[in-house]
Design an enzyme around this catalytic site. Structure first.
Site, PDB file in Angstrom:
ATOM      1  CE1 TYR A  81      -4.302   1.986   0.342  1.00 55.54           C
ATOM      2  CE2 TYR A  81      -2.504   3.249   1.625  1.00 55.54           C
ATOM      3  CZ  TYR A  81      -3.891   2.971   1.148  1.00 55.54           C
ATOM      4  OH  TYR A  81      -4.938   4.381   1.201  1.00 55.54           O
ATOM      5  CG  PHE A 122      -6.071  16.987 -25.428  1.00 45.19           C
ATOM      6  CD1 PHE A 122      -6.101  16.326 -26.821  1.00 45.19           C
ATOM      7  CD2 PHE A 122      -6.438  15.637 -24.339  1.00 45.19           C
ATOM      8  CE1 PHE A 122      -6.734  14.898 -26.285  1.00 45.19           C
ATOM      9  CE2 PHE A 122      -7.190  14.518 -24.333  1.00 45.19           C
ATOM     10  CZ  PHE A 122      -7.498  14.117 -25.536  1.00 45.19           C
ATOM     11  CG  ASP A 123     -10.824  15.866 -25.862  1.00 43.36           C
ATOM     12  OD1 ASP A 123     -10.072  15.628 -25.187  1.00 43.36           O
ATOM     13  OD2 ASP A 123     -11.716  14.819 -26.117  1.00 43.36           O
ATOM     14  CG  ASP A 155      -1.097  18.428 -21.555  1.00 41.28           C
ATOM     15  OD1 ASP A 155      -0.679  17.239 -22.043  1.00 41.28           O
ATOM     16  OD2 ASP A 155      -2.969  18.634 -22.386  1.00 41.28           O
ATOM     17  CB  ALA A 196       0.598  14.313 -23.394  1.00 43.69           C
ATOM     18  CE  LYS A 239      -2.763  10.385 -24.239  1.00 49.81           C
ATOM     19  NZ  LYS A 239      -3.025  11.939 -23.753  1.00 49.81           N
ATOM     20  CG  HIS A 278     -15.928  13.216 -28.672  1.00 54.15           C
ATOM     21  ND1 HIS A 278     -16.001  14.994 -27.470  1.00 54.15           N
ATOM     22  CD2 HIS A 278     -14.885  13.533 -27.761  1.00 54.15           C
ATOM     23  CE1 HIS A 278     -14.824  15.248 -26.633  1.00 54.15           C
ATOM     24  NE2 HIS A 278     -14.392  14.006 -26.830  1.00 54.15           N
TER      25      HIS A 278
HETATM   26  C1  LIG Z   1      -4.416  12.484 -23.556  1.00 55.38           C
HETATM   27  C2  LIG Z   1      -4.090  13.361 -23.152  1.00 55.38           C
HETATM   28  C3  LIG Z   1      -5.051  14.349 -21.923  1.00 55.38           C
HETATM   29  C4  LIG Z   1      -5.459  13.395 -21.122  1.00 55.38           C
HETATM   30  O1  LIG Z   1      -4.844  12.425 -20.514  1.00 55.38           O
HETATM   31  P1  LIG Z   1      -5.461  11.164 -20.161  1.00 55.38           P
HETATM   32  O2  LIG Z   1      -5.073   9.606 -19.646  1.00 55.38           O
HETATM   33  O3  LIG Z   1      -6.373  10.174 -21.766  1.00 55.38           O
HETATM   34  O4  LIG Z   1      -6.690  10.942 -19.608  1.00 55.38           O
HETATM   35  C5  LIG Z   1      -4.198  15.173 -21.132  1.00 55.38           C
HETATM   36  N1  LIG Z   1      -3.769  15.882 -22.511  1.00 55.38           N
HETATM   37  C6  LIG Z   1      -2.773  15.800 -23.348  1.00 55.38           C
HETATM   38  C7  LIG Z   1      -2.363  16.403 -24.533  1.00 55.38           C
HETATM   39  C8  LIG Z   1      -3.721  15.011 -24.165  1.00 55.38           C
HETATM   40  O5  LIG Z   1      -2.923  13.875 -25.202  1.00 55.38           O
END
Ligand SMILES: *Cc1c(COP(=O)(O)O)cnc(C)c1O
Length: 468
Positions: free
Chosen positions: A72, A124-125, A215, A217, A258, A450
């Site tokens: 844990y 990003f969305d 961000d 990713a 990613k 979406h």
């Molecule tokens: C995928 C992504 C996110 C969100 O991450 P999740 O792991 O899908 O929750 C945020 N910003 C960017 C640029 C992304 O490609």
């Protein structure tokens, strides 16, 4: 034209896929309300919905799954995870969470007040939805070159620092607690940000005392583009470039699905100790104890190894090569795409391909449905279906910059022959493109519509309907 990307790996484990009959596909997509998120994955032949969490693990990651320490608190994989992220991202405090959007949720809960603005190169969305959910107002500042047709500028993911400074002048610093830089810029074609642009943004943040948040990713893909296209970096390793890039940020939010080369995972990394303390409190409530943050020990290990593998030159050459090669095949077939291609996907400009379908009838969605009908290929609309609708805070009507379809390539998963097949399906669609119809939404939730909305094909000519 780029060369066929030869896989820098051989296949040790296989997963069968099959193409179901056209009649079956027609039935499935209708049952799904013409929403490809509602399809069962077994009914899809080539799944290019996303590169998020869909890639193949390496033999080293697979082996490491057996070394998972599911304690844990203080499990051994946590220390490897923490040490790896501290090194690659140059931050003092690391907070794990199970995916990127939770990092956004927790981070924005702490740093945003109602009515704050959040500038970004392009949200990003999930980032946009999380900002809005905390009462913030997302504002995009994509660079000028992004809109210049025919421009081959390699860093169209850049943020427009000039426009941004004007905006800061108008709005006042007190309303802008942070600026987010998305690298690569997912919603603007997966295009990279240059080191020069990052440095310029850093100076701007210093000048006004605003926090700079990445961000991150796809930080490794971004670093690779800098090595390839930005003068002065050709002899640096991708890892050195990533170090330098990451050093500019005050905080990093990352979806490890990613460039973490893992099926699940994410984290926040910050330098500020007081901020880290607040994030940690909320993390415990939402995700779990700070040495696992909603992840299994084996997942933490997979991410630690994946982050290092993502900086490998052979891997990145093949990965980015796959994207540009698919882009070239599609262009040869007559599809307008965002060019040059970016790091993780090819973006088809459905607005241009299908000018007879107006944005309010979702040309991107029309192409997405047709790719499934014709070839069992799943892509995703990134246009007015994803970004349109009404802002629940301000009541403003939202529109998308472009009507795109994203064909995202999972990491280390599909071969060159799979990609050739996708291009052949797209070429067939182009031949009869005038027959494609628009779509309208039947029911829709407030956020991220979406994912779950259902739709129907608009009967007759969408052009006529739009003007009636
Ligand atoms: C995928 C992504 C996110 C969100 O991450 P999740 O792991 O899908 O929750 C945020 N910003 C960017 C640029 C992304 O490609």
């Amino acid at each position: 034209m780029s060369k066929r990307p030869i896989e820098p790996f051989r296949i040790k484990v296989t997963e069968p896929i099959s193409l179901i009959e056209p009649k079956e596909r027609e039935k499935r997509i209708a049952e799904a309300g013409y929403n490809i998120f509602q399809l069962a994955a077994k009914d899809i032949f080539i799944d290019l919905l996303t590169d998020s969490g869909t890639g193949a693990l390496s033999q080293n990651q697979m082996a490491a799954l057996m070394t998972g320490d599911e304690s844990y608190a203080g499990g051994r994989n946590w220390y490897h995870f923490e040490e790896t992220i501290k090194d690659i991202f140059q931050k003092k405090h690391v907070l794990p969470c199970h995916q990127g959007r939770v990092a956004e949720n927790i981070f924005f809960s702490i740093v945003l007040k109602q009515g704050d603005y959040v500038p970004n190169n392009t949200h990003f969305d999930t980032t946009r939805a999380n900002v809005m959910h905390k009462g913030g107002i997302p504002v995009d500042f994509p660079c000028k070159q992004l809109k210049e047709e025919g421009s081959e500028f390699p860093f169209k993911g850049n943020i427009d620092c000039e426009k941004l400074e004007e905006f800061i002048g108008k709005t006042g610093v007190s309303k802008i607690p942070l600026i987010v830089l998305t690298s690569t810029n997912n919603s603007a074609g997966g295009l990279p940000v240059s080191m020069a642009n990052i440095a310029e943004l850093r100076s701007l943040c210093d000048k006004y005392g605003i926090m700079l948040v990445y961000d991150a990713a796809r930080f490794a893909e971004n670093a690779y583009f800098i090595k390839k296209h930005e003068p002065g970096y050709e002899n640096s390793s991708v890892k050195e470039i990533a170090h330098k890039m990451n050093g500019y940020a005050d905080a990093v939010l990352m979806s490890a699905k990613k460039d973490g080369l893992s099926n699940m995972g994410g984290f926040m990394a910050v330098n500020d100790e007081a901020l880290a303390g607040k994030l940690k409190e909320l993390l415990i409530i939402i995700e779990g104890f700070p040495t696992y943050g909603g992840l299994n020990g084996r997942d933490l290990e997979s991410v630690a190894i994946g982050l290092k593998e993502s900086l490998n030159d052979d891997y990145l050459t093949h990965r980015i090569g796959q994207i540009s090669w698919l882009g070239d095949l599609l262009r040869q077939a007559g599809l307008p795409i965002i060019y040059p291609t970016g790091g993780h996907a090819v973006f088809i400009d459905a607005g241009k391909l299908l000018p007879h379908i107006k944005p309010e009838f979702f040309p991107g969605q029309s192409l997405v449905v047709e790719l499934y009908r014709q070839g069992g290929v799943r892509g995703v609309e990134i246009g007015s279906l994803m970004f349109g609708g009404v802002d629940p805070n301000t009541g403003q009507k939202l529109t998308a910059l472009k009507e795109l379809v994203r064909l995202a390539i999972p990491r280390r998963m599909y071969t060159a022959s799979h990609l050739e097949y996708v291009a052949e399906v797209a070429a067939e669609i182009v031949k009869d493109k005038e027959k494609l119809k628009g779509y309208e939404i039947l029911d829709s939730p407030t956020y991220l519509r979406h994912f779950t909305c259902t739709m129907r094909e608009v009967a007759g000519s969408p052009v006529k309907l739009a003007s009636s």
